[in-house]
Design a protein around this motif. Sequence first.
Motif, PDB file in Angstrom:
ATOM      1  N   ALA A 234      -2.939  -6.520  -5.403  1.00 34.30           N
ATOM      2  CA  ALA A 234      -3.207  -6.398  -6.243  1.00 34.30           C
ATOM      3  C   ALA A 234      -4.205  -5.714  -5.703  1.00 34.30           C
ATOM      4  CB  ALA A 234      -4.109  -7.497  -7.231  1.00 34.30           C
ATOM      5  N   ARG A 235      -5.504  -6.438  -4.703  1.00 32.30           N
ATOM      6  CA  ARG A 235      -6.586  -5.475  -4.073  1.00 32.30           C
ATOM      7  C   ARG A 235      -6.219  -3.821  -4.196  1.00 32.30           C
ATOM      8  NH1 ARG A 235      -6.379 -10.108  -1.575  1.00 32.30           N
ATOM      9  NH2 ARG A 235      -6.155  -9.382   0.095  1.00 32.30           N
ATOM     10  N   ALA A 236      -5.073  -3.281  -3.191  1.00 31.05           N
ATOM     11  CA  ALA A 236      -4.691  -2.536  -2.662  1.00 31.05           C
ATOM     12  C   ALA A 236      -4.741  -1.572  -4.002  1.00 31.05           C
ATOM     13  CB  ALA A 236      -3.496  -2.483  -2.100  1.00 31.05           C
ATOM     14  N   ARG A 237      -3.911  -1.808  -5.606  1.00 31.02           N
ATOM     15  CA  ARG A 237      -4.225  -0.889  -6.621  1.00 31.02           C
ATOM     16  C   ARG A 237      -6.174  -0.989  -7.443  1.00 31.02           C
ATOM     17  NH1 ARG A 237       0.856  -3.576  -7.016  1.00 31.02           N
ATOM     18  NH2 ARG A 237      -0.107  -5.600  -8.298  1.00 31.02           N
ATOM     19  N   GLN A 238      -6.882  -1.828  -6.974  1.00 26.06           N
ATOM     20  CA  GLN A 238      -7.832  -1.560  -7.164  1.00 26.06           C
ATOM     21  C   GLN A 238      -8.555  -0.144  -6.510  1.00 26.06           C
ATOM     22  OE1 GLN A 238     -10.167  -4.743  -6.092  1.00 26.06           O
ATOM     23  NE2 GLN A 238      -9.487  -6.161  -7.312  1.00 26.06           N
ATOM     24  N   PRO A 239      -9.590   1.217  -7.458  1.00 20.59           N
ATOM     25  CA  PRO A 239     -10.082   2.168  -7.312  1.00 20.59           C
ATOM     26  C   PRO A 239     -11.130   1.145  -6.462  1.00 20.59           C
ATOM     27  CG  PRO A 239     -10.200   1.509  -9.774  1.00 20.59           C
ATOM     28  CD  PRO A 239      -9.221   0.401  -9.156  1.00 20.59           C
TER      29      PRO A 239
ATOM     30  N   LEU B 242      -4.349  -8.867   7.269  1.00 19.81           N
ATOM     31  CA  LEU B 242      -3.817  -7.588   7.735  1.00 19.81           C
ATOM     32  C   LEU B 242      -4.200  -6.314   6.759  1.00 19.81           C
ATOM     33  CD1 LEU B 242       0.129  -7.173   8.128  1.00 19.81           C
ATOM     34  CD2 LEU B 242      -0.073  -7.930   5.299  1.00 19.81           C
ATOM     35  N   ARG B 243      -3.943  -5.673   7.735  1.00 20.96           N
ATOM     36  CA  ARG B 243      -4.173  -4.577   7.214  1.00 20.96           C
ATOM     37  C   ARG B 243      -2.634  -3.488   6.313  1.00 20.96           C
ATOM     38  NH1 ARG B 243      -3.680   0.927  10.345  1.00 20.96           N
ATOM     39  NH2 ARG B 243      -4.988   2.317   9.289  1.00 20.96           N
ATOM     40  N   VAL B 244      -3.741  -3.929   4.833  1.00 26.76           N
ATOM     41  CA  VAL B 244      -2.418  -3.351   3.712  1.00 26.76           C
ATOM     42  C   VAL B 244      -2.500  -2.067   3.412  1.00 26.76           C
ATOM     43  CG1 VAL B 244      -1.525  -3.129   1.235  1.00 26.76           C
ATOM     44  CG2 VAL B 244      -2.630  -5.123   2.811  1.00 26.76           C
ATOM     45  N   THR B 245      -1.660  -1.001   4.687  1.00 26.36           N
ATOM     46  CA  THR B 245      -1.308   0.170   4.659  1.00 26.36           C
ATOM     47  C   THR B 245      -0.139   0.338   3.595  1.00 26.36           C
ATOM     48  OG1 THR B 245       0.958  -0.033   6.263  1.00 26.36           O
ATOM     49  CG2 THR B 245      -1.408   0.236   7.379  1.00 26.36           C
ATOM     50  N   VAL B 246       0.027   1.550   2.941  1.00 27.35           N
ATOM     51  CA  VAL B 246       0.787   2.027   1.947  1.00 27.35           C
ATOM     52  C   VAL B 246       1.881   1.651   2.751  1.00 27.35           C
ATOM     53  CG1 VAL B 246       2.190   4.074   1.834  1.00 27.35           C
ATOM     54  CG2 VAL B 246      -0.232   4.032   1.600  1.00 27.35           C
ATOM     55  N   HIS B 247       2.758   1.595   3.729  1.00 24.35           N
ATOM     56  CA  HIS B 247       3.743   0.743   4.247  1.00 24.35           C
ATOM     57  C   HIS B 247       4.157  -0.220   3.976  1.00 24.35           C
ATOM     58  CE1 HIS B 247       3.978   4.604   6.557  1.00 24.35           C
ATOM     59  NE2 HIS B 247       5.139   5.033   6.474  1.00 24.35           N
ATOM     60  N   VAL B 248       2.410  -1.015   4.397  1.00 25.61           N
ATOM     61  CA  VAL B 248       3.167  -2.396   4.334  1.00 25.61           C
ATOM     62  C   VAL B 248       3.437  -2.879   2.925  1.00 25.61           C
ATOM     63  CG1 VAL B 248       1.660  -4.810   4.481  1.00 25.61           C
ATOM     64  CG2 VAL B 248       1.355  -2.968   6.584  1.00 25.61           C
TER      65      VAL B 248
END
Length: 99
Positions: free
Chosen positions: A90-95, A5-11
């Motif tokens: 959690a992955r999306a929040r990682q810099p 799953l591509r975790v975009t801002v909308h996702v």
Amino acid sequence: MTARLRVTVHVQAVLRLLVSDPDVERYGLEIAESAGMMPGTAYPILARLVSLGWVEDRWEEIDPHTARRPKRRFYKLTDTGLTAARAALARARQPRLIS
């Protein structure tokens, strides 16, 4: 092979909403409005989450004529989806480092 799953801002917005109270079923338009997006953006995300097994869906059992509105489709995270959604957020929040 595991589907990705591509975790975009909308996702992320949809996942955050669903994770915020994982035991609550929400209908599609409610999810779209609460996540701050148009239904045409939210529904394909929900369909993808259902196809991945992260979310379960069901149609409301009402008589649309009596209720004077269409049936609603409800969505709720599965146990697997809750774990996967938390990990994805959690992955999306990682810099990210730029090299």
